[in-house]
Scaffold this motif. Structure first.
Motif, PDB file in Angstrom:
ATOM      1  N   LEU A  12     -13.363  -5.541 -14.110  1.00  0.00           N
ATOM      2  CA  LEU A  12     -13.081  -5.479 -15.542  1.00  0.00           C
ATOM      3  C   LEU A  12     -11.794  -4.719 -15.839  1.00  0.00           C
ATOM      4  CD1 LEU A  12     -16.690  -4.883 -16.927  1.00  0.00           C
ATOM      5  CD2 LEU A  12     -15.401  -7.028 -16.822  1.00  0.00           C
ATOM      6  N   ALA A  13     -11.494  -3.699 -15.015  1.00  0.00           N
ATOM      7  CA  ALA A  13     -10.241  -2.964 -15.200  1.00  0.00           C
ATOM      8  C   ALA A  13      -9.047  -3.862 -14.884  1.00  0.00           C
ATOM      9  CB  ALA A  13     -10.223  -1.719 -14.321  1.00  0.00           C
ATOM     10  N   ALA A  14      -9.167  -4.676 -13.850  1.00  0.00           N
ATOM     11  CA  ALA A  14      -8.084  -5.607 -13.521  1.00  0.00           C
ATOM     12  C   ALA A  14      -7.885  -6.619 -14.642  1.00  0.00           C
ATOM     13  CB  ALA A  14      -8.389  -6.320 -12.204  1.00  0.00           C
ATOM     14  N   GLU A  15      -8.992  -7.099 -15.205  1.00  0.00           N
ATOM     15  CA  GLU A  15      -8.892  -8.021 -16.339  1.00  0.00           C
ATOM     16  C   GLU A  15      -8.204  -7.340 -17.519  1.00  0.00           C
ATOM     17  OE1 GLU A  15     -11.909 -10.959 -18.822  1.00  0.00           O
ATOM     18  OE2 GLU A  15     -12.608  -8.938 -18.291  1.00  0.00           O
ATOM     19  N   TRP A  16      -8.527  -6.077 -17.770  1.00  0.00           N
ATOM     20  CA  TRP A  16      -7.908  -5.304 -18.865  1.00  0.00           C
ATOM     21  C   TRP A  16      -6.404  -5.165 -18.639  1.00  0.00           C
ATOM     22  CZ3 TRP A  16      -5.575  -0.384 -19.058  1.00  0.00           C
ATOM     23  CH2 TRP A  16      -5.419   0.172 -20.332  1.00  0.00           C
ATOM     24  N   VAL A  17      -6.004  -4.952 -17.388  1.00  0.00           N
ATOM     25  CA  VAL A  17      -4.573  -4.849 -17.068  1.00  0.00           C
ATOM     26  C   VAL A  17      -3.856  -6.149 -17.423  1.00  0.00           C
ATOM     27  CG1 VAL A  17      -2.908  -4.727 -15.163  1.00  0.00           C
ATOM     28  CG2 VAL A  17      -4.772  -3.066 -15.296  1.00  0.00           C
ATOM     29  N   VAL A  69       4.916  -6.765  -9.915  1.00  0.00           N
ATOM     30  CA  VAL A  69       3.599  -6.181 -10.170  1.00  0.00           C
ATOM     31  C   VAL A  69       3.455  -5.789 -11.636  1.00  0.00           C
ATOM     32  CG1 VAL A  69       1.992  -4.341  -9.542  1.00  0.00           C
ATOM     33  CG2 VAL A  69       3.486  -5.337  -7.790  1.00  0.00           C
ATOM     34  N   ILE A  70       2.378  -6.255 -12.272  1.00  0.00           N
ATOM     35  CA  ILE A  70       2.137  -5.895 -13.671  1.00  0.00           C
ATOM     36  C   ILE A  70       1.217  -4.686 -13.804  1.00  0.00           C
ATOM     37  CG2 ILE A  70       2.486  -8.258 -14.449  1.00  0.00           C
ATOM     38  CD1 ILE A  70      -0.585  -8.486 -14.774  1.00  0.00           C
ATOM     39  N   GLY A  71       0.475  -4.338 -12.740  1.00  0.00           N
ATOM     40  CA  GLY A  71      -0.418  -3.182 -12.791  1.00  0.00           C
ATOM     41  C   GLY A  71      -1.401  -3.209 -11.643  1.00  0.00           C
ATOM     42  N   GLY A  72      -2.254  -2.188 -11.603  1.00  0.00           N
ATOM     43  CA  GLY A  72      -3.211  -2.109 -10.505  1.00  0.00           C
ATOM     44  C   GLY A  72      -4.385  -1.214 -10.834  1.00  0.00           C
ATOM     45  N   THR A  73      -5.256  -1.050  -9.848  1.00  0.00           N
ATOM     46  CA  THR A  73      -6.423  -0.179  -9.971  1.00  0.00           C
ATOM     47  C   THR A  73      -6.536   0.676  -8.722  1.00  0.00           C
ATOM     48  OG1 THR A  73      -7.961  -1.771  -8.952  1.00  0.00           O
ATOM     49  CG2 THR A  73      -7.650  -1.911 -11.336  1.00  0.00           C
ATOM     50  N   GLU A  74      -7.192   1.828  -8.835  1.00  0.00           N
ATOM     51  CA  GLU A  74      -7.420   2.723  -7.701  1.00  0.00           C
ATOM     52  C   GLU A  74      -8.874   3.170  -7.689  1.00  0.00           C
ATOM     53  OE1 GLU A  74      -7.791   4.881  -4.622  1.00  0.00           O
ATOM     54  OE2 GLU A  74      -5.789   4.002  -4.887  1.00  0.00           O
ATOM     55  N   GLU A  75      -9.473   3.115  -6.505  1.00  0.00           N
ATOM     56  CA  GLU A  75     -10.910   3.303  -6.327  1.00  0.00           C
ATOM     57  C   GLU A  75     -11.332   4.729  -6.013  1.00  0.00           C
ATOM     58  OE1 GLU A  75     -15.001   1.848  -5.476  1.00  0.00           O
ATOM     59  OE2 GLU A  75     -13.301   1.032  -6.574  1.00  0.00           O
ATOM     60  N   THR A  76     -10.439   5.543  -5.414  1.00  0.00           N
ATOM     61  CA  THR A  76     -10.877   6.810  -4.826  1.00  0.00           C
ATOM     62  C   THR A  76     -10.296   8.040  -5.514  1.00  0.00           C
ATOM     63  OG1 THR A  76      -9.049   6.933  -3.243  1.00  0.00           O
ATOM     64  CG2 THR A  76     -11.018   5.691  -2.566  1.00  0.00           C
ATOM     65  N   THR A  77     -10.992   9.164  -5.308  1.00  0.00           N
ATOM     66  CA  THR A  77     -10.496  10.461  -5.779  1.00  0.00           C
ATOM     67  C   THR A  77      -9.151  10.777  -5.143  1.00  0.00           C
ATOM     68  OG1 THR A  77     -12.787  11.247  -5.970  1.00  0.00           O
ATOM     69  CG2 THR A  77     -11.044  12.916  -5.952  1.00  0.00           C
ATOM     70  N   THR A  78      -9.052  10.589  -3.821  1.00  0.00           N
ATOM     71  CA  THR A  78      -7.821  10.873  -3.093  1.00  0.00           C
ATOM     72  C   THR A  78      -6.669  10.054  -3.650  1.00  0.00           C
ATOM     73  OG1 THR A  78      -9.061  11.385  -1.082  1.00  0.00           O
ATOM     74  CG2 THR A  78      -6.740  10.844  -0.817  1.00  0.00           C
ATOM     75  N   GLY A  79      -6.913   8.769  -3.877  1.00  0.00           N
ATOM     76  CA  GLY A  79      -5.867   7.906  -4.391  1.00  0.00           C
ATOM     77  C   GLY A  79      -5.416   8.291  -5.782  1.00  0.00           C
ATOM     78  N   VAL A  80      -6.362   8.664  -6.642  1.00  0.00           N
ATOM     79  CA  VAL A  80      -6.011   9.059  -8.008  1.00  0.00           C
ATOM     80  C   VAL A  80      -5.183  10.342  -7.990  1.00  0.00           C
ATOM     81  CG1 VAL A  80      -6.934   9.847 -10.225  1.00  0.00           C
ATOM     82  CG2 VAL A  80      -7.959   7.870  -9.082  1.00  0.00           C
ATOM     83  N   ILE A  81      -5.518  11.274  -7.110  1.00  0.00           N
ATOM     84  CA  ILE A  81      -4.723  12.503  -6.980  1.00  0.00           C
ATOM     85  C   ILE A  81      -3.278  12.157  -6.630  1.00  0.00           C
ATOM     86  CG2 ILE A  81      -4.368  14.552  -5.547  1.00  0.00           C
ATOM     87  CD1 ILE A  81      -7.450  14.756  -5.367  1.00  0.00           C
ATOM     88  N   ARG A  82      -3.104  11.261  -5.664  1.00  0.00           N
ATOM     89  CA  ARG A  82      -1.762  10.816  -5.286  1.00  0.00           C
ATOM     90  C   ARG A  82      -1.021  10.196  -6.472  1.00  0.00           C
ATOM     91  NH1 ARG A  82      -1.531   7.276   0.269  1.00  0.00           N
ATOM     92  NH2 ARG A  82      -1.498   8.962   1.796  1.00  0.00           N
TER      93      ARG A  82
END
Length: 425
Positions: free
Chosen positions: A369-374, A147-160
């Motif tokens: 776009l965030a995935a492309e940036w990764v 895995v080179i990177g990822g994205t997270e969509e939710t408040t709950t996920g970002v807290i984790r």
């Protein structure tokens, strides 16, 4: 047979799903323009994107954009009740995207579907609640090296994820898409506000006007729910643990009370905190007969369902409408019927269709776009949580305004110089 692995409800639903995906696509012009560029530039060539997200018409258009950009795309549900089976079928049949998602799947199947996605050896993750990334960092650690990177969509996920970063447990970079202005200020507020009440109304057919609606949590999601409930004639009470958010709710004209008091007054309760045990046994016992409980936070732990099940053991619980389960308990002043919507899971997806496509257009544009940036910056990124770059946020806003036929002013050179200088008289 399609050359992809999948586990869905019924492939025969594919044509109906395609119609609905196309309908959503017509409301998502920003993502459509990104998909068109991706098709030309192929930024995801050689990448495998694994998405653990709600399998809806809007998500379908994100997945299609990623595939247009050259990615191999695999996806599973991020909630057992959020899958639209016709959409899953269409993605498999018409887009040849591997989908592992069935509406109403058990917890065991839910987890097995996450594993099925990880079996495809992803290089990029897209999460909605951090379940995929958590699985990668615990049970499936052998897959992390790819895995080179990822994205997270939710408040709950970002807290984790931020907790993982602080603990030194996060092993690859993640972009906190939820924290982009063009995500949380619109998706969380306008999307959650409208879709949550849509779910409550579809499930119950209740008239909101004149009802006391208790909104637990006054983040962007809570603000949206409270605003829309008031707009439909409800008397809104807000509960909070954050003094600044509580003060904001007061200044916005809402009554703010502890849940122990609000529990006695509410007709409808909606939790949007991202935390657990927001409504518990002591609250159940003092509620009005016929109280309706709904959750629009990511997980089904905001309402203490285990306590409610214990209080209504035996024959004292029943389904009274689709997505409405009634619990008869012994309250402090006598028997009380409490009605829980969508199993305490996301009511806007369990009992309705989730956020409108027009608002998800911005959220999923950020995801793409965030995935492309990764991919572009993978060689220099560290194992930490990154904000969405400001230029991406601004670009999404500009594209959305343009799609709406709206233009805005531009700073002159003199104005720009004034704003960046300190020695003007």
């Amino acid at each position: 047979m399609n050359p992809v692995n999948f586990d869905i409800s019924d492939i025969k639903l594919a044509d109906a799903g395609k119609q609905r995906i196309n309908w959503a696509d017509s409301e998502m012009p920003v993502l459509a323009s990104i998909r068109e560029r991706f098709a030309k530039e192929q930024p995801f060539s050689g990448q495998t994107v694994a998405a653990c997200m709600h399998i809806t018409t809007e998500t379908a258009n994100l997945l299609r954009a990623l595939k247009a950009g050259g990615a191999k795309v695999v996806a599973c549900a991020s909630n057992p009740l959020s899958t639209q089976d016709d959409v899953a079928a269409s993605l498999v049949k018409h887009d040849e995207i591997s989908i592992f998602a069935i509406r109403g799947e058990s917890q065991e199947v839910y987890v097995s579907h996450i594993d099925s996605v990880l079996d495809e050896v992803p290089t990029i993750t897209m999460d909605d609640g951090c379940d995929l990334v958590t699985r990668l960092h615990t049970v499936r650690k052998t897959n992390i090296s790819q895995v080179i990177g990822g994205t997270e969509e939710t408040t709950t996920g970002v807290i984790r994820l931020r907790a993982m970063e602080v603990d030194g447990a996060l092993e690859f970079p993640i972009v906190a898409v939820n924290d982009a202005d063009t995500k949380h200020m619109f998706d969380n507020r306008y999307g959650t506000g409208q879709s949550t009440l849509d779910g409550v109304i579809r499930a119950t057919n209740v008239l909101l006007a004149g009802q006391v609606v208790v909104v637990a949590g006054y983040g962007y999601c809570g603000k949206g729910v409270a605003s829309r409930a008031r707009g439909m004639g409800a008397q809104v009470v807000v509960t909070e643990i954050d003094p600044i958010k509580a003060l904001e709710a007061v200044m916005d004209g809402f009554r703010v009370e502890p849940m122990a008091i609000a529990a006695k007054e509410g007709d409808i309760f909606i939790t949007v905190t991202g935390n657990r045990d927001v409504i518990v046994e002591d609250h159940f016992r003092v509620m009005k007969d016929g109280a309706i409980l709904a959750n629009s936070g990511h997980f089904d732990i905001e309402i203490d369902l285990k306590a409610l099940e214990r209080l209504a053991s035996g024959e004292r619980r029943r389904m009274v409408r689709p997505m409405v389960e009634e619990f008869l308990i012994d309250g402090d002043s006598g028997p009380i019927k409490i009605r829980v919507l969508a199993e305490g899971r996301l009511v806007n997806l369990g009992a309705a269709e989730g956020h409108p496509a027009a608002v998800m257009d911005m959220s999923f544009a950020n995801q793409a776009l965030a995935a492309e940036w990764v991919v572009k910056n993978s060689q220099t990124l560290k194992s930490k949580v990154y904000d969405v770059p400001r230029e991406i946020d601004d670009e999404v806003a500009k594209l959305k305004l343009a799609s709406m036929g709206i233009s805005i002013d531009i700073l002159t050179d003199i104005q720009q110089e004034y704003l960046t200088s300190w020695n003007h008289a």
